[in-house]
Design an enzyme around this catalytic site. Sequence first.
Site, PDB file in Angstrom:
ATOM      1  N   ASP A   1       1.099  -1.719   0.268  1.00 52.28           N
ATOM      2  CA  ASP A   1       0.063  -0.064  -0.268  1.00 52.28           C
ATOM      3  C   ASP A   1       1.006   1.242   0.255  1.00 52.28           C
ATOM      4  OD1 ASP A   1      -2.537   1.981  -0.192  1.00 52.28           O
ATOM      5  OD2 ASP A   1      -1.909   1.723   2.473  1.00 52.28           O
ATOM      6  N   ASP A  18       0.299   5.301   0.967  1.00 52.50           N
ATOM      7  CA  ASP A  18      -0.194   6.272   1.493  1.00 52.50           C
ATOM      8  C   ASP A  18       0.077   5.524   3.610  1.00 52.50           C
ATOM      9  OD1 ASP A  18      -1.189   7.879  -0.019  1.00 52.50           O
ATOM     10  OD2 ASP A  18      -2.570   7.241  -0.090  1.00 52.50           O
TER      11      ASP A  18
HETATM   12 MG   LIG Z   1      -2.889   3.079   3.709  1.00 54.25          MG
END
Ligand SMILES: [Mg+2]
Length: 263
Positions: A26, A28
């Site tokens: 992932d 962010d």
């Molecule tokens: Mg995230």
Amino acid sequence: MPLITEVLRPEDLAPVLRTCRAVVFDNDGVLVDTADLQEAAWRRAFDACLREHGDDEPFGHDDYRRHVDGRERHDGAAAFLRARGVDLPDGTPDDEPGTDSVWAVAAAKDRAFTERLREQGASSWTGSVRLVGALQRAGVALAVVSSSRHAREVLESAGLLGCFAHVVDGQEAARLDLAGKPEPDLFAEAARRLAVPPRHAVMVEDAEAGIEAGVRAGFGLVIGVDRRDEPESRARMRRAGAHLVVADLSDLLLAAHDEGTAT
Ligand SMILES: [Mg+2]
């Protein structure tokens, strides 16, 4: 990319990563620190909407974590507005930034985020950059999954875009009609592009919706990143299906253990 002069070797990887063929990250909250940018952008969009509907309680950090973190922006906007009892028409993805449809609120957040990213830039975590470097040297295939349409811009801003063979982001999800997290589509697509069966791949997430998506995609190892490092948040990630929870990605390097542990 932040200046890191050490050269990590494949044997510096924690044993749990030594036989993996691919890692899907992932973005962010895992690689790049955009939480403040994201939360501030959501606050600007939601507070304008709440004021119009007579709700004086501003959008808060708990709201961010509970309703929008890790979600595609339309789904996040819809979830928070529903939780506050603000009944807006869905509108269309072409709606201008505003307060009179879910898509308009999502567009307002998007505009606020883009403005802040260009003003302030995004930064990465040192531990994440070190781990990515060690995995690259070990020849592990790497990809990024993100609900955001700005993932490439954010990675570029942090100097990390060149580290990854594939980026499956919000733009790709729209183009290919892939469902957002917690559906498994984005992670399954990343594994497919890396040509590694999910059961032989690792995924790393900091949001419960993302962890659930990785579990549902059948990843062999699902790693949660809990930067709060609190028992309650760790337990939530475990309940969402994480096999392992770390406070920082440097916890997945033996060098970090050697530095931080007196044995
Ligand atoms: Mg995230």
